[in-house]
Design a protein around this motif. Sequence first.
Motif, mmCIF file in Angstrom:
data_model
loop_
_atom_site.group_PDB
_atom_site.id
_atom_site.type_symbol
_atom_site.label_atom_id
_atom_site.label_comp_id
_atom_site.label_asym_id
_atom_site.label_seq_id
_atom_site.Cartn_x
_atom_site.Cartn_y
_atom_site.Cartn_z
ATOM 1 N N VAL A 33 5.710 37.629 -9.361
ATOM 2 C CA VAL A 33 5.095 39.027 -8.563
ATOM 3 C C VAL A 33 4.615 39.067 -7.959
ATOM 4 C CG1 VAL A 33 4.582 40.906 -10.313
ATOM 5 C CG2 VAL A 33 6.463 40.013 -11.250
ATOM 6 N N MET A 34 4.081 39.758 -7.180
ATOM 7 C CA MET A 34 2.990 39.235 -6.266
ATOM 8 C C MET A 34 2.578 41.175 -6.423
ATOM 9 S SD MET A 34 4.756 37.521 -2.998
ATOM 10 C CE MET A 34 3.175 37.138 -2.399
ATOM 11 N N GLY A 35 1.538 41.059 -6.337
ATOM 12 C CA GLY A 35 0.797 42.279 -6.315
ATOM 13 C C GLY A 35 -0.537 42.657 -6.183
ATOM 14 N N TRP A 36 -1.520 43.662 -6.288
ATOM 15 C CA TRP A 36 -2.552 44.502 -5.512
ATOM 16 C C TRP A 36 -2.977 45.384 -7.103
ATOM 17 C CZ3 TRP A 36 -5.253 43.402 -1.470
ATOM 18 C CH2 TRP A 36 -3.705 42.469 -0.102
ATOM 19 N N THR A 100 6.351 30.043 -11.883
ATOM 20 C CA THR A 100 6.420 29.532 -12.844
ATOM 21 C C THR A 100 5.022 28.405 -13.323
ATOM 22 O OG1 THR A 100 6.881 27.182 -11.409
ATOM 23 C CG2 THR A 100 8.800 28.990 -11.986
ATOM 24 N N ARG A 101 3.613 28.445 -12.864
ATOM 25 C CA ARG A 101 3.056 28.407 -13.794
ATOM 26 C C ARG A 101 1.363 28.660 -13.916
ATOM 27 N NH1 ARG A 101 0.971 23.464 -10.695
ATOM 28 N NH2 ARG A 101 0.825 24.876 -8.811
ATOM 29 N N GLY A 102 1.579 29.669 -13.694
ATOM 30 C CA GLY A 102 0.111 30.769 -13.713
ATOM 31 C C GLY A 102 0.114 31.662 -12.914
ATOM 32 N N THR A 103 -0.462 32.102 -13.121
ATOM 33 C CA THR A 103 -1.356 33.830 -12.210
ATOM 34 C C THR A 103 -2.802 33.328 -11.599
ATOM 35 O OG1 THR A 103 -0.233 35.051 -14.152
ATOM 36 C CG2 THR A 103 -2.187 35.500 -12.436
#
Length: 115
Positions: A33-36, A100-103
């Motif tokens: 996921v990508m986001g703002w 897969t490893r974090g945000t």
Amino acid sequence: QVQLVESGGGLVQAGRSLRLSCAASGSIFSINVMGWYRQAPGKQRELVATISTGGNTNYADSVKGRFTISRDNAKNTVYLQMNSLKFEDTAVYYCTISDTRGTYWGQGTQVTVSS
């Protein structure tokens, strides 16, 4: 290490448009996921929009119909096209990605809308 570099913020009059960009680099593994998000003075950080790998989008009610999120998977870049800006859109905008490893979070870019 993952780096997110945002650009495109600035000062704009109400009713005008801005386009934010956020490029991710470094040790990235399968971005999901990508986001703002955004944070206005004295308020909590809030979701603006997200986009999945497959292109499914989610928007805050306050920006639906005015903002459009998109992504370029080849460039690990997420965009936020902001149209019909309002004074209440003034905030620091942060991009975020999840792999897969974090945000991970960008440093933020200021958007100021003058009324």
